[in-house]
Design an enzyme around this catalytic site. Structure first.
Site, short mmCIF file in Angstrom:
data_model
loop_
_atom_site.label_atom_id
_atom_site.label_comp_id
_atom_site.label_asym_id
_atom_site.label_seq_id
_atom_site.Cartn_x
_atom_site.Cartn_y
_atom_site.Cartn_z
N GLU A 94 -40.53 14.69 -62.77
CA GLU A 94 -41.09 13.78 -62.90
C GLU A 94 -39.93 12.90 -63.59
OE1 GLU A 94 -43.90 12.66 -62.95
OE2 GLU A 94 -45.23 14.68 -62.29
N CYS A 136 -41.11 5.78 -68.71
CA CYS A 136 -40.95 5.86 -67.44
C CYS A 136 -41.91 4.81 -66.32
CB CYS A 136 -41.17 7.28 -66.75
SG CYS A 136 -43.40 7.83 -66.79
N GLY A 160 -38.20 13.83 -66.69
CA GLY A 160 -36.54 12.79 -67.44
C GLY A 160 -35.56 12.31 -66.40
N SER A 161 -34.62 12.15 -66.27
CA SER A 161 -33.93 11.14 -65.26
C SER A 161 -33.09 12.18 -64.24
CB SER A 161 -32.21 11.21 -66.16
OG SER A 161 -31.04 12.79 -66.30
N GLU A 193 -33.29 17.07 -77.55
CA GLU A 193 -32.89 17.83 -79.45
C GLU A 193 -33.47 16.22 -80.29
OE1 GLU A 193 -28.58 18.09 -79.24
OE2 GLU A 193 -28.96 19.74 -77.85
N ASN A 197 -39.50 10.91 -75.35
CA ASN A 197 -40.15 9.44 -75.27
C ASN A 197 -41.18 9.59 -75.71
OD1 ASN A 197 -40.45 10.50 -72.52
ND2 ASN A 197 -40.29 8.49 -71.99
#
Ligand code: NAD
Length: 463
Positions: free
Chosen positions: A231, A265, A209-210, A160, A134
């Site tokens: 994070e 986020c 990320g998630s 990716e 992002n």
């Protein structure tokens, strides 16, 4: 058979940009070893010598701003003005780190009875970063610049979708004078990533990320006793209290939800509004969201570009539909547009309640969740009932009271009063609960991957 290549696709045109082969295990191992070799020399450089190169990277980022911004726009569909702002933020991180890094990481003298002592902030070795798409530049810059300042080597496994951006950044760092190989980019699968975490020469792991991926990566690092910084995602709450300036709250909460095509986020995601302002907030917010201009990320008038991928867009649509079938009120948007590109319209869900994805989960795209609270403290309670805790906001004309609420009650890592904001190079950035742990930016971020070594010298009397 597992994929052996990565294909990047422009989310606006759905056209292939580039195809890259995945690295073999041997190739990946070479990248790790090269970073370690370069680290052995880099760690001997003084803080000021390292700072000079970091300042040069910041200048190079500014010089190449437009080229890099265009690449990010193509790879992830980011609006061109947001892309340029992102590079400015990266350059500011370099400038801050070059100036404050030597201060934060200097030896720290301590008082100890009968002895002299100091704490040395020694580098630890190669730090492995796993990053999302992002913010293709910022995500990679924020951890790598801090770690390089601390004297570490750095590896990047980028998402990716923005493989080109990761490689562009590596080349840019080297053009600015960073020793070759010190910042290594890995094009690897998730299985190969587990082996990198376990690699003897890798000393720390940082992941953005998630929370699903974060749990896996932290568990793998835990097996080999390596420190992690995580994070992760969030569903940040913005409280609109009884005494809020409603026009300011509506305008800011709209910007806060749409920024970066809604895929940040710390986007403002849940709007918790007291009964007093609820109906007016929903009406004003929906009016603005209904008028959002969706289109080409290159066009200066566009307010909302495409989402990064078909999967992310479809996931958001599913979450919106499930929220509505569980009782949320669809006020604006919510229909998949019939056009090229992975667009999702600016969508407003009101009367959002527990049991709906819009209440419980992270909606990672341009969909706003509006929740009604009885009063100010009920709004605070609802905000804190989330399993996440990254950022958040408070709208109130009583700034002193808002500061107290933020400090004493808000269970998140970052709180913005009467505004929406992202990251500042000097302020710690990070979360609590399922949003992860550890901090980036500020002196806190600079010290995440150092060995705080206690060195004590016996006094003559004691000797
Ligand atoms: P994701 O977790 O699917 O992917 C992020 C990165 O992790 C990618 O590079 C991906 O390839 C990698 N990854 C995923 N599973 C992995 C595994 N098993 N082993 C190794 N690597 C693995 O996240 P996403 O959906 O692409 O990104 C969006 C998420 O990131 C959102 O939840 C968002 O809130 C969060 N995010 C958090 C911050 C923060 O600073 N807290 C910043 C940006 C994004």
């Amino acid at each position: 058979m597992a994929d052996t290549k990565i294909t990047t696709i422009n989310p606006f045109t759905e056209e292939v940009i580039e195809t890259y082969p995945l690295m073999s295990d041997e190739e990946a191992d070479k990248v790790v070893r090269a970073s370690h070799e370069a680290f052995l020399e880099w760690k001997m450089k003084s803080l000021d010598e390292r700072a000079k190169i970091i300042a040069a990277i910041g200048k190079k980022l500014s010089e190449k701003k437009d080229e890099f911004a265009q690449l990010m726009r193509r790879e992830v569909g980011k609006l061109i003005r947001d892309s340029r702002d992102e590079i400015d933020l990266c350059a500011a991180i370099c400038a801050y780190t070059a100036k404050e890094g030597p201060v934060a990481l200097a030896d720290d003298e301590r008082e100890v009875d009968g002895a002299t002592a100091f704490v040395s902030h020694s580098p630890i070795g190669v730090v492995y970063g796993i990053q999302p798409w992002n913010f293709p530049a910022y995500q990679a810059v924020r951890y790598s610049i801090a770690s390089l300042m601390a004297g570490n080597g750095v590896l990047l496994k980028h998402a990716e979708n923005c493989t080109g951006s990761g490689e562009y950044l590596r080349d840019l760092y080297e053009e600015a004078g960073l020793p070759k190989g010190l910042f290594g980019v890995l094009r690897i699968s998730h299985d190969q990533s587990d082996a990198i975490i376990a690699h003897d020469l890798v000393r720390g792991v940082t992941m953005t990320g998630s929370d699903t991926a974060g749990r896996h990566i932290a568990a793998k690092a835990g097996e080999v006793v390596k420190k992690t910084v995580l994070e992760l995602g969030s569903n940040d709450a913005y409280l609109v209290l009884d005494d809020a300036d409603l026009d300011l709250a509506i305008k800011t909460c709209v910007q806060g939800r749409l920024y970066n095509n809604g895929q940040t986020c710390v986007n403002a995601k849940r709007f918790i509004v007291t009964e007093k302002n609820y109906d007016a907030f929903v009406e004003g917010y929906a009016k603005r969201f209904g008028a959002v201009r969706m289109g080409d990320p290159m066009d200066g008038d566009t307010q909302l570009g495409p989402m990064v991928s078909r999967e992310q867009r479809d996931k958001l649509h599913e979450q919106v539909e499930k929220s509505v079938s569980n009782g949320a009120r669809l006020v604006v948007g919510g229909e998949m547009p019939d056009r090229e590109g992975w667009f999702y319209p600016a969508t407003v869900l009101a009367d959002v309640e527990p049991g709906q994805p819009a209440y419980e989960d992270e909606l990672f795209g341009p969909a706003a969740s509006i929740i009604k609270a009885k009063d100010d403290m009920d709004a605070m309670r609802i905000a804190n009932s989330s399993r996440y805790g990254l950022g958040g906001g408070i709208f109130s004309k009583d700034v002193e009271r808002a500061k107290k609420l933020a400090a004493e009650h808000f269970d998140t890592g970052m709180i913005f009063i009467n505004s929406f904001d992202l990251a500042s190079p000097s302020l710690p950035f990070g979360g609590v609960k399922d949003s992860g742990y550890g901090r980036e930016h500020g002196p806190e971020g600079l010290k995440e991957f150092v060995n705080a070594k206690a060195i004590k010298v016996a006094s003559k009397a004691a000797a």
